[in-house]
Write a protein that holds these residues in place. Structure first.
Motif, PDB file in Angstrom:
ATOM      1  N   GLY A 210      13.054   3.311   9.374  1.00  0.00           N
ATOM      2  CA  GLY A 210      11.900   3.841  10.106  1.00  0.00           C
ATOM      3  C   GLY A 210      10.609   3.014  10.063  1.00  0.00           C
ATOM      4  N   ILE A 211       9.417   3.852   9.846  1.00  0.00           N
ATOM      5  CA  ILE A 211       8.060   3.201  10.315  1.00  0.00           C
ATOM      6  C   ILE A 211       8.109   2.021   9.031  1.00  0.00           C
ATOM      7  N   TYR A 212       8.771   2.274   7.629  1.00  0.00           N
ATOM      8  CA  TYR A 212       8.432   1.371   6.649  1.00  0.00           C
ATOM      9  C   TYR A 212       9.050   0.076   7.041  1.00  0.00           C
ATOM     10  N   ALA A 213      10.152  -0.100   7.898  1.00  0.00           N
ATOM     11  CA  ALA A 213      10.598  -1.383   8.337  1.00  0.00           C
ATOM     12  C   ALA A 213       9.341  -2.368   8.802  1.00  0.00           C
ATOM     13  N   PHE A 214       8.374  -1.929   9.513  1.00  0.00           N
ATOM     14  CA  PHE A 214       7.251  -2.684   9.600  1.00  0.00           C
ATOM     15  C   PHE A 214       6.142  -2.842   8.872  1.00  0.00           C
ATOM     16  N   LYS A 215       6.268  -2.241   7.671  1.00  0.00           N
ATOM     17  CA  LYS A 215       5.276  -2.303   6.552  1.00  0.00           C
ATOM     18  C   LYS A 215       5.316  -3.486   5.765  1.00  0.00           C
TER      19      LYS A 215
ATOM     20  N   SER B 239      -7.511  -9.312 -12.781  1.00  0.00           N
ATOM     21  CA  SER B 239      -9.057  -9.155 -12.493  1.00  0.00           C
ATOM     22  C   SER B 239      -8.874  -8.311 -11.257  1.00  0.00           C
ATOM     23  N   ALA B 240      -9.962  -7.846 -10.654  1.00  0.00           N
ATOM     24  CA  ALA B 240      -9.962  -6.940  -9.511  1.00  0.00           C
ATOM     25  C   ALA B 240     -10.205  -7.318  -8.293  1.00  0.00           C
ATOM     26  N   ILE B 241      -9.122  -8.451  -7.876  1.00  0.00           N
ATOM     27  CA  ILE B 241      -9.375  -9.500  -6.871  1.00  0.00           C
ATOM     28  C   ILE B 241      -8.308  -9.126  -5.861  1.00  0.00           C
ATOM     29  N   SER B 242      -8.526  -8.871  -4.690  1.00  0.00           N
ATOM     30  CA  SER B 242      -7.556  -8.677  -3.779  1.00  0.00           C
ATOM     31  C   SER B 242      -6.879  -9.748  -3.341  1.00  0.00           C
ATOM     32  N   LEU B 243      -5.751  -9.755  -2.792  1.00  0.00           N
ATOM     33  CA  LEU B 243      -5.072 -10.873  -2.173  1.00  0.00           C
ATOM     34  C   LEU B 243      -5.825 -11.270  -0.978  1.00  0.00           C
ATOM     35  N   GLY B 244      -5.748 -12.716  -0.502  1.00  0.00           N
ATOM     36  CA  GLY B 244      -6.231 -13.156   0.591  1.00  0.00           C
ATOM     37  C   GLY B 244      -5.472 -13.548   1.845  1.00  0.00           C
ATOM     38  N   ARG B 245      -5.858 -14.386   2.773  1.00  0.00           N
ATOM     39  CA  ARG B 245      -5.422 -14.476   3.973  1.00  0.00           C
ATOM     40  C   ARG B 245      -4.760 -13.445   4.738  1.00  0.00           C
ATOM     41  N   GLY B 246      -5.586 -12.482   4.665  1.00  0.00           N
ATOM     42  CA  GLY B 246      -5.167 -11.363   5.669  1.00  0.00           C
ATOM     43  C   GLY B 246      -4.155 -10.373   4.864  1.00  0.00           C
ATOM     44  N   LEU B 247      -3.752 -10.684   3.717  1.00  0.00           N
ATOM     45  CA  LEU B 247      -2.764  -9.638   3.081  1.00  0.00           C
ATOM     46  C   LEU B 247      -3.344  -8.422   2.433  1.00  0.00           C
ATOM     47  N   GLU B 248      -4.969  -8.640   2.336  1.00  0.00           N
ATOM     48  CA  GLU B 248      -5.696  -7.611   2.063  1.00  0.00           C
ATOM     49  C   GLU B 248      -5.153  -6.078   2.678  1.00  0.00           C
ATOM     50  N   LYS B 249      -5.059  -6.536   3.939  1.00  0.00           N
ATOM     51  CA  LYS B 249      -4.813  -5.129   4.938  1.00  0.00           C
ATOM     52  C   LYS B 249      -3.612  -4.475   4.435  1.00  0.00           C
ATOM     53  N   SER B 250      -2.495  -5.135   3.787  1.00  0.00           N
ATOM     54  CA  SER B 250      -1.471  -4.301   3.542  1.00  0.00           C
ATOM     55  C   SER B 250      -1.413  -4.086   1.859  1.00  0.00           C
ATOM     56  N   PHE B 251      -2.282  -4.594   1.151  1.00  0.00           N
ATOM     57  CA  PHE B 251      -1.796  -4.815  -0.295  1.00  0.00           C
ATOM     58  C   PHE B 251      -3.510  -4.066  -0.928  1.00  0.00           C
TER      59      PHE B 251
ATOM     60  N   LYS C 222       0.959  -1.188   0.076  1.00  0.00           N
ATOM     61  CA  LYS C 222       0.190  -0.045   0.016  1.00  0.00           C
ATOM     62  C   LYS C 222       0.879   1.166   0.066  1.00  0.00           C
ATOM     63  N   PHE C 223       1.890   1.336   0.658  1.00  0.00           N
ATOM     64  CA  PHE C 223       2.820   2.581   0.697  1.00  0.00           C
ATOM     65  C   PHE C 223       3.393   2.948  -0.414  1.00  0.00           C
ATOM     66  N   LEU C 224       3.615   1.988  -1.528  1.00  0.00           N
ATOM     67  CA  LEU C 224       4.162   2.041  -2.606  1.00  0.00           C
ATOM     68  C   LEU C 224       3.263   2.422  -3.800  1.00  0.00           C
ATOM     69  N   CYS C 225       1.846   1.891  -3.599  1.00  0.00           N
ATOM     70  CA  CYS C 225       0.977   2.235  -4.877  1.00  0.00           C
ATOM     71  C   CYS C 225      -0.429   2.189  -4.121  1.00  0.00           C
TER      72      CYS C 225
END
Length: 434
Positions: free
Chosen positions: A425-430, A143-155, A133-136
């Motif tokens: 910094g903060i990006y280390a934990f993103k 297709s407009a399908i998000s990543l699964g298994r909780g990854l949609e929170k960061s992508f 998310k922090f890059l794009c």
């Protein structure tokens, strides 16, 4: 009776000689179908070095790193993934190769990787929706399908590509390949594994289009075939073009082993020069050594050190294209056994090279040599996960080599996490990886 014994002895001797003649080992050279000679069977698989500069050109650290690996005896090095589109980065410090790139820096990198008669191929990649998310804010995908298994929170959920955009990306792969050749790289590899864009097109889980790019396998593999054709058009018949493919995604509704074999056959028929097999995606990371947390690697697989060799045995019956199997190899005996089985032509190694750049020379000098790897840990499983210790620990080893230092097998995992926080910094934990 004596004659019978002599005959038996001669038969045994003949069989033994034949077996010895058929034995293949890691130090033997290999000639690709296009005539390019690779000096041995050791293949450095791609690792993300994160050594691009602010303009996404190679740094001098990459030059130092690949010269050190070449001096260490590797036959063929595959670079960490180089992005074909600077608006689509998988990680913050990715290298990009396009018309805006400084080719002089790429020429230095290629020259360093060719020392000691080694070859260096550039891995070309587009991440698709695997962009943090922090890059794009709006990645693209089949297709407009998000990543699964909780990854949609960061992508972020991607936008579906238009057909015109698909052709634009295909052309970007071709342009990057052309520039890689101009810069002196001895080949290119298409990254078609681990859930990136090519892999997304192949998977029914991620590709649910209803046009010529989705639906049937013939349609889903159209993208990778067109990428290969476009690259071949630009670089010519004699320049090596390979691909890294998944044996399967190991996910429900994903790319299957049977589909993978059909893709291998299709690319083989089109004349691809080398096929590397790995497996999984970052949603189901079997390339890290397990198909899933519920399905650990089989004991027999661990003993022979090859995660995907069963698949390779099946593929070898279908194609004559040179093959590479990557994942799990740690010792010369296991590597030589895999080569002599005929299931693979090269042995892919990666993390062992990050810990010891002289690993290939040591394997060749000592047929019994091996280097087991311990899993780096802070001692705190949650911190290991948040700090991505299994990734950044090896990055820090590569950064040491890039800085002209020796590696440190006893490098503190906790110290690595601390340095990552100081540096990013903060990006280390993103999340940087899906």
């Amino acid at each position: 009776m004596k004659n019978q014994c002599n005959i038996a002895y001669l038969l045994i001797k003949k069989y033994h000689l034949k077996a010895c003649m058929n034995a293949i080992n890691i130090e033997q050279p290999f000639t690709l179908n296009n005539g390019h000679l690779i000096k041995n069977r050791l293949f450095k698989s791609a690792m993300s070095e994160q050594l691009g500069d602010k303009l996404h050109n190679p740094t001098t650290g990459l030059v130092t790193l690949y010269q050190r690996w070449a001096e260490g005896g590797i036959g063929l090095s595959i670079t960490g993934n180089v992005m074909v589109d600077r608006t689509a980065l998988g990680e913050p410090k990715n290298v990009v190769l396009d018309e805006q790139s400084d080719l002089a820096l790429f020429r230095q990198w290629a020259s360093a990787g060719k020392q000691n008669d080694s070859q260096i191929w550039m891995q070309l990649n587009h991440p698709g929706k695997q962009i943090p998310k922090f890059l794009c804010s709006e990645p693209v995908a089949p297709s407009a399908i998000s990543l699964g298994r909780g990854l949609e929170k960061s992508f972020n959920t991607p936008r579906e590509l238009t057909e015109n955009e698909i052709y634009q990306i295909i052309n970007k792969f071709a342009t990057s390949a052309k520039l890689a050749k101009q810069a002196g790289f001895t080949g290119v590899q298409i990254h078609g594994a681990h859930g990136y864009l090519v892999s997304q097109f192949l998977s029914t889980r991620h590709n649910q289009r209803d046009d010529q790019w989705g639906g049937s396998l013939a349609n889903r593999l159209r993208f990778v075939v067109e990428v290969y054709r476009a690259i071949r058009n630009e670089v010519g018949a004699d320049f090596p073009v390979g691909i890294k493919l998944n044996s399967a995604d190991f996910m429900k509704g994903g790319f299957t082993e049977e589909e993978s074999m059909q893709v291998v056959q299709t690319l083989s028929e089109h004349g691809i020069d080398l096929i590397e097999i790995s497996g999984g995606t970052y949603e189901s990371p079997s390339m890290m050594g397990s198909k899933s947390t519920a399905e650990p690697v089989k004991e027999s697989t661990v003993k022979r050190e090859a995660y995907f060799l069963d698949y390779m045995v099946k593929v070898r019956k279908l194609v004559s294209t040179p093959l590479v199997v990557t994942g799990g190899f740690r010792s010369a005996p296991a590597m030589n056994e895999a080569l002599s089985s005929g299931a693979t032509d090269f042995v892919g190694i990666a993390r062992t090279m990050a810990v010891d750049p002289d690993f290939p020379n040591k394997l060749i000098e000592n047929p019994d040599y091996g280097m087991p790897l311990t899993v780096p840990t802070t001692g705190k499983p949650l911190l290991d996960k948040i700090g991505m210790v299994g990734l950044v620990w090896y990055e820090h080893q590569m950064w040491r080599i890039a800085a002209g230092k020796e590696t440190d097998p006893k490098l503190s995992a906790l110290g690595v996490v601390f340095k990552s926080v100081l540096g990013a910094g903060i990006y280390a934990f993103k999340k940087r990886r899906a």
